[in-house]
Design an enzyme around this catalytic site. Sequence first.
Site, PDB file in Angstrom:
ATOM      1  N   ASN A   1     -56.991  30.792 -30.892  1.00  0.00           N
ATOM      2  CA  ASN A   1     -55.779  31.607 -31.059  1.00  0.00           C
ATOM      3  C   ASN A   1     -54.771  31.454 -29.921  1.00  0.00           C
ATOM      4  O   ASN A   1     -53.585  31.657 -30.130  1.00  0.00           O
ATOM      5  CB  ASN A   1     -56.125  33.077 -31.320  1.00  0.00           C
ATOM      6  CG  ASN A   1     -56.816  33.743 -30.164  1.00  0.00           C
ATOM      7  OD1 ASN A   1     -57.430  33.080 -29.333  1.00  0.00           O
ATOM      8  ND2 ASN A   1     -56.731  35.056 -30.093  1.00  0.00           N
TER       9      ASN A   1
ATOM     10  N   LYS B   1     -64.953  23.134 -23.601  1.00  0.00           N
ATOM     11  CA  LYS B   1     -65.102  22.852 -25.027  1.00  0.00           C
ATOM     12  C   LYS B   1     -64.100  23.712 -25.785  1.00  0.00           C
ATOM     13  O   LYS B   1     -64.291  24.913 -25.950  1.00  0.00           O
ATOM     14  CB  LYS B   1     -66.522  23.158 -25.519  1.00  0.00           C
ATOM     15  CG  LYS B   1     -66.756  22.513 -26.877  1.00  0.00           C
ATOM     16  CD  LYS B   1     -67.606  23.300 -27.835  1.00  0.00           C
ATOM     17  CE  LYS B   1     -66.937  24.442 -28.507  1.00  0.00           C
ATOM     18  NZ  LYS B   1     -65.833  24.106 -29.432  1.00  0.00           N
TER      19      LYS B   1
ATOM     20  N   GLU C   1     -65.251  37.037 -22.603  1.00  0.00           N
ATOM     21  CA  GLU C   1     -64.031  37.688 -23.112  1.00  0.00           C
ATOM     22  C   GLU C   1     -64.165  37.697 -24.631  1.00  0.00           C
ATOM     23  O   GLU C   1     -63.991  36.672 -25.279  1.00  0.00           O
ATOM     24  CB  GLU C   1     -62.780  36.885 -22.688  1.00  0.00           C
ATOM     25  CG  GLU C   1     -62.535  36.857 -21.197  1.00  0.00           C
ATOM     26  CD  GLU C   1     -61.990  38.179 -20.663  1.00  0.00           C
ATOM     27  OE1 GLU C   1     -61.618  39.065 -21.460  1.00  0.00           O
ATOM     28  OE2 GLU C   1     -61.960  38.331 -19.426  1.00  0.00           O
TER      29      GLU C   1
ATOM     30  N   CYS D   1     -56.690  38.909 -29.557  1.00  0.00           N
ATOM     31  CA  CYS D   1     -57.782  39.860 -29.304  1.00  0.00           C
ATOM     32  C   CYS D   1     -57.223  41.210 -28.879  1.00  0.00           C
ATOM     33  O   CYS D   1     -57.855  42.239 -29.056  1.00  0.00           O
ATOM     34  CB  CYS D   1     -58.700  39.322 -28.219  1.00  0.00           C
ATOM     35  SG  CYS D   1     -57.786  38.881 -26.739  1.00  0.00           S
TER      36      CYS D   1
ATOM     37  N   GLU E   1     -62.223  43.494 -36.616  1.00  0.00           N
ATOM     38  CA  GLU E   1     -61.003  42.856 -36.131  1.00  0.00           C
ATOM     39  C   GLU E   1     -60.254  42.282 -37.327  1.00  0.00           C
ATOM     40  O   GLU E   1     -60.830  41.509 -38.093  1.00  0.00           O
ATOM     41  CB  GLU E   1     -61.408  41.681 -35.237  1.00  0.00           C
ATOM     42  CG  GLU E   1     -61.118  41.887 -33.805  1.00  0.00           C
ATOM     43  CD  GLU E   1     -61.375  40.629 -32.978  1.00  0.00           C
ATOM     44  OE1 GLU E   1     -62.303  39.871 -33.273  1.00  0.00           O
ATOM     45  OE2 GLU E   1     -60.639  40.436 -32.018  1.00  0.00           O
TER      46      GLU E   1
HETATM   47  P1  NAD Z   1     -65.406  32.038 -32.190  1.00  0.00           P
HETATM   48  O1  NAD Z   1     -66.338  32.944 -31.487  1.00  0.00           O
HETATM   49  O2  NAD Z   1     -65.687  31.674 -33.594  1.00  0.00           O
HETATM   50  O3  NAD Z   1     -65.300  30.648 -31.404  1.00  0.00           O
HETATM   51  C1  NAD Z   1     -64.951  30.599 -30.035  1.00  0.00           C
HETATM   52  C2  NAD Z   1     -65.443  29.285 -29.474  1.00  0.00           C
HETATM   53  O4  NAD Z   1     -66.865  29.245 -29.552  1.00  0.00           O
HETATM   54  C3  NAD Z   1     -64.939  28.046 -30.205  1.00  0.00           C
HETATM   55  O5  NAD Z   1     -64.715  27.022 -29.271  1.00  0.00           O
HETATM   56  C4  NAD Z   1     -66.107  27.694 -31.108  1.00  0.00           C
HETATM   57  O6  NAD Z   1     -66.154  26.329 -31.446  1.00  0.00           O
HETATM   58  C5  NAD Z   1     -67.283  28.067 -30.220  1.00  0.00           C
HETATM   59  N1  NAD Z   1     -68.522  28.370 -30.935  1.00  0.00           N
HETATM   60  C6  NAD Z   1     -68.660  28.905 -32.171  1.00  0.00           C
HETATM   61  N2  NAD Z   1     -69.970  29.055 -32.455  1.00  0.00           N
HETATM   62  C7  NAD Z   1     -70.662  28.605 -31.375  1.00  0.00           C
HETATM   63  C8  NAD Z   1     -72.055  28.498 -31.066  1.00  0.00           C
HETATM   64  N3  NAD Z   1     -72.993  28.889 -31.907  1.00  0.00           N
HETATM   65  N4  NAD Z   1     -72.384  27.996 -29.862  1.00  0.00           N
HETATM   66  C9  NAD Z   1     -71.450  27.612 -28.987  1.00  0.00           C
HETATM   67  N5  NAD Z   1     -70.131  27.684 -29.229  1.00  0.00           N
HETATM   68  C10 NAD Z   1     -69.733  28.165 -30.413  1.00  0.00           C
HETATM   69  O7  NAD Z   1     -63.958  32.683 -32.016  1.00  0.00           O
HETATM   70  P2  NAD Z   1     -62.574  32.165 -32.607  1.00  0.00           P
HETATM   71  O8  NAD Z   1     -62.571  32.420 -34.071  1.00  0.00           O
HETATM   72  O9  NAD Z   1     -62.280  30.790 -32.119  1.00  0.00           O
HETATM   73  O10 NAD Z   1     -61.560  33.142 -31.852  1.00  0.00           O
HETATM   74  C11 NAD Z   1     -61.270  34.423 -32.286  1.00  0.00           C
HETATM   75  C12 NAD Z   1     -62.099  35.438 -31.524  1.00  0.00           C
HETATM   76  O11 NAD Z   1     -61.863  35.287 -30.125  1.00  0.00           O
HETATM   77  C13 NAD Z   1     -61.723  36.870 -31.842  1.00  0.00           C
HETATM   78  O12 NAD Z   1     -62.875  37.641 -31.960  1.00  0.00           O
HETATM   79  C14 NAD Z   1     -60.906  37.290 -30.625  1.00  0.00           C
HETATM   80  O13 NAD Z   1     -60.885  38.683 -30.394  1.00  0.00           O
HETATM   81  C15 NAD Z   1     -61.604  36.560 -29.542  1.00  0.00           C
HETATM   82  N6  NAD Z   1     -60.719  36.421 -28.380  1.00  0.00           N
HETATM   83  C16 NAD Z   1     -60.986  37.185 -27.288  1.00  0.00           C
HETATM   84  C17 NAD Z   1     -60.146  37.111 -26.185  1.00  0.00           C
HETATM   85  C18 NAD Z   1     -60.400  37.944 -24.961  1.00  0.00           C
HETATM   86  O14 NAD Z   1     -59.807  37.628 -23.932  1.00  0.00           O
HETATM   87  N7  NAD Z   1     -61.230  38.970 -25.005  1.00  0.00           N
HETATM   88  C19 NAD Z   1     -59.053  36.244 -26.205  1.00  0.00           C
HETATM   89  C20 NAD Z   1     -58.819  35.476 -27.344  1.00  0.00           C
HETATM   90  C21 NAD Z   1     -59.680  35.574 -28.432  1.00  0.00           C
END
Ligand code: NAD
Length: 486
Positions: free
Chosen positions: A160, A183, A259, A293, A390
């Site tokens: 995002n 990554k 995060e 987020c 969310e």
């Molecule tokens: P996601 O958790 O699906 O993926 C995040 C990252 O993790 C990606 O690079 C993905 O490829 C990787 N990933 C997914 N499954 C994995 C696994 N089993 N092992 C290792 N890596 C894995 O999240 P998203 O859909 O990319 O992003 C949206 C989410 O991120 C929302 O929940 C949002 O709130 C959160 N977010 C939080 C913050 C914060 O600062 N708190 C900031 C931005 C986004």
Amino acid sequence: MTATIAELLGGVPTELHIGGKDVPSADGARFDVVDPANGEVIASVADGSVVDALAAVDAAAVAAADWAATAPRHRAEVLRVAFEAMTDEADDYAHLISLENGKALADARGEVAYAAEFFRWYGEEAVRLAGSLAVAPSGTNRIMVMHQPVGVCVLVTPWNFPAAMATRKIGPALAAGCTVVLKPASDTPLTALAMARTLESAGVPPGVVNVLPARRSGAVVSAMLHDPRVRKLSFTGSTEVGRVLLREAADRVLNTSMELGGNAPFLVLADADLDEAVEGAMVAKMRNGGEACTAANRFYVHASIADDFGRRLADRMAGLTLGPGTDPQTRIGPLINADAVDKVDSLVRDAIDRGAHCLTGARRPERPGCYYEPTVLAGVPEDSVILREEIFGPVAPIVTFDDEDVAIELANATEFGLVAYVYTRDLARGLRVSERLESGMVGLNRGVVSDPAAPFGGVKQSGIGREGGHEGVLDYTESKYVAVQW
Ligand code: NAD
């Protein structure tokens, strides 16, 4: 933009970036990156394997000692040059982000400025990593504390904010003297690959920043977390994946920063300035098209002003121009993919089925691409799924309240605790409410909290650790205490 889209994409690296080199994946695998505005493939990117992941850890480990030994002033200057380079290339970065993520150009430009600022801020922090010296209470010795770089860090980022979530980790890691393997999310790997190039042109030595796009994220990240040379995991993403990675990190008791997801309440108290509250709501809800987020997820509005607030918010939301992010007229771009549209729509349907009223939107527009109309729902019943999950889309559900204590109770009734927003003309009241809200951050009469100079992060299941501010660099150090006698 100085380059056309084709020229822009022609100049973006699409291989893995390991040890300062662009290399294909060991098994030759690749995956497509798609423009969410029209479904067209914009690039084919190398798909990192476990072998590549370990090669990237190798490169980061080899570079670690020299980078940690550089003068803080040198690291500061390199980060400063990276800030300037990213700022000079802001337009190209913004177009690239719009292309692979879909967000409107105005949002993408805002992201690039925010992202680059982490390089500037942490360049400044690199030379201010002071330790401490104290006389032990017994008077027999001194207590000296120094902050040393934690070592090789694995950074995992979401789609995002493809630039800012990476710089918010790379900036403090490099300032502290750590080397990294990043990554990025597989929906948006191009921005991260372009950034590796910018950083190396700015003087970051080969191996200090490695970028490993990988669709096989589970296996690749797990292999790195189990490599004894890796000392830290910094993850931004969903709480669901965060829990999995915390379990993985436990095997080697890794230093972790998390995060995670949010479910931000937005409280409008009876004495709020309604113009300000609607303005703040637009920013808190619609920045990044709702895919943040920090996005306001639930609006708790005092019953005496709820109708007025809902009407005004709906007017503003309905006036947003929908379209491809790269079109300068666009105010709201497509969501990241078709699944995201399905999820948002099912949350809206559930709320309406339970009795919510639609003030605007609540449908997919009749155009190709992953779009959803900006939506405002009033009178949303408390048992609606949309208040618990969310949304990650352009939907504002409004709940009315009469009693402030009940509003605070409802705001806190979630496992998340990233950010909350409060609007009131009475600052003392606003501060009292802020203290009672269970969140890592509060926007008080303000719809945006993100600032590289401030500690960003959540409580409860929204995370562990802080990014930004001085705390952000401390998260990439270990404190070493030396008991000194002289
Ligand atoms: P996601 O958790 O699906 O993926 C995040 C990252 O993790 C990606 O690079 C993905 O490829 C990787 N990933 C997914 N499954 C994995 C696994 N089993 N092992 C290792 N890596 C894995 O999240 P998203 O859909 O990319 O992003 C949206 C989410 O991120 C929302 O929940 C949002 O709130 C959160 N977010 C939080 C913050 C914060 O600062 N708190 C900031 C931005 C986004």
